[in-house]
Design an enzyme around this catalytic site. Structure first.
Site, PDB file in Angstrom:
ATOM      1  N   MET A 125      -3.273  -6.626  -8.426  1.00 42.41           N
ATOM      2  CA  MET A 125      -2.706  -7.695  -9.242  1.00 42.41           C
ATOM      3  C   MET A 125      -3.740  -8.518 -10.007  1.00 42.41           C
ATOM      4  SD  MET A 125       0.250  -6.716  -8.756  1.00 42.41           S
ATOM      5  CE  MET A 125       1.463  -7.836  -9.426  1.00 42.41           C
ATOM      6  N   ARG A 126      -4.925  -7.970 -10.218  1.00 42.11           N
ATOM      7  CA  ARG A 126      -5.925  -8.659 -11.048  1.00 42.11           C
ATOM      8  C   ARG A 126      -6.180  -7.874 -12.324  1.00 42.11           C
ATOM      9  NH1 ARG A 126      -8.735 -12.802  -8.251  1.00 42.11           N
ATOM     10  NH2 ARG A 126      -7.681 -12.830  -6.253  1.00 42.11           N
ATOM     11  N   ASN A 176      -3.280   3.066 -13.845  1.00 47.70           N
ATOM     12  CA  ASN A 176      -2.432   2.066 -13.190  1.00 47.70           C
ATOM     13  C   ASN A 176      -1.012   2.602 -13.105  1.00 47.70           C
ATOM     14  OD1 ASN A 176      -1.656  -0.483 -12.118  1.00 47.70           O
ATOM     15  ND2 ASN A 176      -0.878  -1.100 -14.125  1.00 47.70           N
ATOM     16  N   LYS A 183      -8.354 -12.616 -12.030  1.00 50.83           N
ATOM     17  CA  LYS A 183      -9.415 -11.660 -12.383  1.00 50.83           C
ATOM     18  C   LYS A 183     -10.548 -11.808 -11.370  1.00 50.83           C
ATOM     19  CE  LYS A 183     -11.857 -14.893 -15.366  1.00 50.83           C
ATOM     20  NZ  LYS A 183     -12.565 -15.153 -16.588  1.00 50.83           N
ATOM     21  N   HIS A 208       2.853   1.160 -13.106  1.00 50.37           N
ATOM     22  CA  HIS A 208       3.600  -0.059 -13.413  1.00 50.37           C
ATOM     23  C   HIS A 208       5.092   0.202 -13.193  1.00 50.37           C
ATOM     24  CE1 HIS A 208       4.417  -3.930 -15.166  1.00 50.37           C
ATOM     25  NE2 HIS A 208       5.410  -3.353 -15.816  1.00 50.37           N
ATOM     26  N   GLY A 263       0.781  -1.237   0.000  1.00 48.00           N
ATOM     27  CA  GLY A 263       0.000   0.000   0.000  1.00 48.00           C
ATOM     28  C   GLY A 263       0.810   1.284   0.000  1.00 48.00           C
ATOM     29  N   SER A 264       2.103   1.221  -0.402  1.00 42.98           N
ATOM     30  CA  SER A 264       2.896   2.457  -0.347  1.00 42.98           C
ATOM     31  C   SER A 264       2.431   3.470  -1.387  1.00 42.98           C
ATOM     32  CB  SER A 264       4.386   2.157  -0.489  1.00 42.98           C
ATOM     33  OG  SER A 264       4.695   1.734  -1.798  1.00 42.98           O
ATOM     34  N   ASN A 265       1.980   3.005  -2.549  1.00 46.57           N
ATOM     35  CA  ASN A 265       1.460   3.953  -3.550  1.00 46.57           C
ATOM     36  C   ASN A 265       0.129   4.538  -3.113  1.00 46.57           C
ATOM     37  OD1 ASN A 265       3.132   4.277  -6.097  1.00 46.57           O
ATOM     38  ND2 ASN A 265       3.275   2.073  -5.703  1.00 46.57           N
ATOM     39  N   ILE A 273      -8.398  -6.188 -15.023  1.00 47.08           N
ATOM     40  CA  ILE A 273      -9.725  -5.548 -14.999  1.00 47.08           C
ATOM     41  C   ILE A 273     -10.448  -5.899 -16.291  1.00 47.08           C
ATOM     42  CG2 ILE A 273     -10.935  -3.334 -14.886  1.00 47.08           C
ATOM     43  CD1 ILE A 273      -9.392  -4.095 -12.314  1.00 47.08           C
TER      44      ILE A 273
HETATM   45  C1  GAR Z   1       4.376  -1.229  -7.034  1.00 46.32           C
HETATM   46  O1  GAR Z   1       5.749  -1.184  -7.291  1.00 46.32           O
HETATM   47  C2  GAR Z   1       3.588  -1.242  -8.318  1.00 46.32           C
HETATM   48  O2  GAR Z   1       4.185  -0.535  -9.352  1.00 46.32           O
HETATM   49  C3  GAR Z   1       3.553  -2.727  -8.622  1.00 46.32           C
HETATM   50  O3  GAR Z   1       3.352  -3.335  -7.373  1.00 46.32           O
HETATM   51  C4  GAR Z   1       3.971  -2.539  -6.359  1.00 46.32           C
HETATM   52  C5  GAR Z   1       2.956  -2.319  -5.264  1.00 46.32           C
HETATM   53  O4  GAR Z   1       3.536  -1.682  -4.175  1.00 46.32           O
HETATM   54  N1  GAR Z   1       2.536  -3.025  -9.552  1.00 46.32           N
HETATM   55  C6  GAR Z   1       2.631  -3.959 -10.481  1.00 46.32           C
HETATM   56  O5  GAR Z   1       3.598  -4.687 -10.605  1.00 46.32           O
HETATM   57  C7  GAR Z   1       1.420  -4.075 -11.398  1.00 46.32           C
HETATM   58  N2  GAR Z   1       1.760  -4.790 -12.578  1.00 46.32           N
HETATM   59  P1  GAR Z   1       2.648  -0.913  -3.110  1.00 46.32           P
HETATM   60  O6  GAR Z   1       1.592  -1.876  -2.612  1.00 46.32           O
HETATM   61  O7  GAR Z   1       3.623  -0.562  -2.031  1.00 46.32           O
HETATM   62  O8  GAR Z   1       2.046   0.299  -3.748  1.00 46.32           O
END
Ligand code: GAR
Length: 203
Positions: free
Chosen positions: A97-98, A114, A70, A116, A17-19, A100
């Site tokens: 990670m699903r 999103n 999904k 990435h 959940g850092s983003n 859409i």
């Molecule tokens: C992030 O680095 C994001 O870019 C990646 O998962 C991590 C989640 O971190 N997403 C993917 O790989 C999607 N294909 P977070 O839970 O700390 O935000």
């Protein structure tokens, strides 16, 4: 900035959940064009649920059904209903990670973003930071894009690059990419909100 009612953002996340935190904190610290009104996860006890408590934002575990990658179609339709009830204007996937599918894509056309962890179109899919290390790349980064029917294929809205050093591991690279993610994502989400608000005021 003139007084505007911020757009309502829902965040969907499966990870730590850092983003999601970066998006919420940005909108709390300065007056932006969006506010986070709903947090959803497909993983029980995901970090995003604790963020809900910390920031007083409704946060739910939403059971996705029997599939691994999904939502079950009827569950995705129910998710649309939940988002509509919360009057959500747009959605940010943050480590979700699903894939859409149609019910959600059709309900929020060009309104699902999103983040990435690579410079798309390079290294789509899972563990993009590991893919970059394995490929011997000298540079990687992160991309914010619109979500479409493909995997990491939608229109690119913004990117930030980071260097890859010789002694980097997948882990140290991911940490560097995440620092860039936390700068880039709130910025792009805010720009999208501003654009959507401008369109709304022209109706
Ligand atoms: C992030 O680095 C994001 O870019 C990646 O998962 C991590 C989640 O971190 N997403 C993917 O790989 C999607 N294909 P977070 O839970 O700390 O935000």
């Amino acid at each position: 900035m003139k007084q505007v009612t911020p757009l309502k953002l829902a965040i969907l996340g499966s990870g730590k959940g850092s983003n999601a935190r970066a998006l919420i904190e940005a909108s709390k610290q300065s007056k932006l064009y969006y506010e986070t009104v709903l947090l959803i996860t497909d993983i029980p006890h995901a970090g995003i649920l604790r963020l809900g408590e910390e920031f007083q934002i409704p946060a739910y575990f939403f059971s996705p059904g029997p599939f691994k990658t999904k939502f079950a179609p009827e569950r995705e339709q129910e998710l649309v209903t939940l988002l509509r009830e919360a009057k959500v204007d747009f959605i940010a996937l943050a480590g979700f990670m699903r894939v859409i599918k149609e019910p959600l894509l059709a309900a929020f056309p060009k309104r699902i973003l999103n983040i990435h962890p690579s410079l798309l179109p390079h290294f789509p899919g899972r563990e993009a930071w590991e893919q970059a290390i394995d490929a011997g790349a000298r540079e990687s980064g992160c991309t914010v894009h619109l979500v479409d029917h493909g995997i990491d294929t939608g229109e690119i809205l913004g990117q930030e690059s980071v260097p890859i050093f010789q002694n980097d591991t997948a882990n140290t690279l991911h940490l560097r990419i995440q620092e860039a993610e936390h700068r880039l994502y709130p910025c792009i989400v805010n720009t999208v909100a501003k654009t959507l608000l401008q369109k709304k005021s022209h109706y």
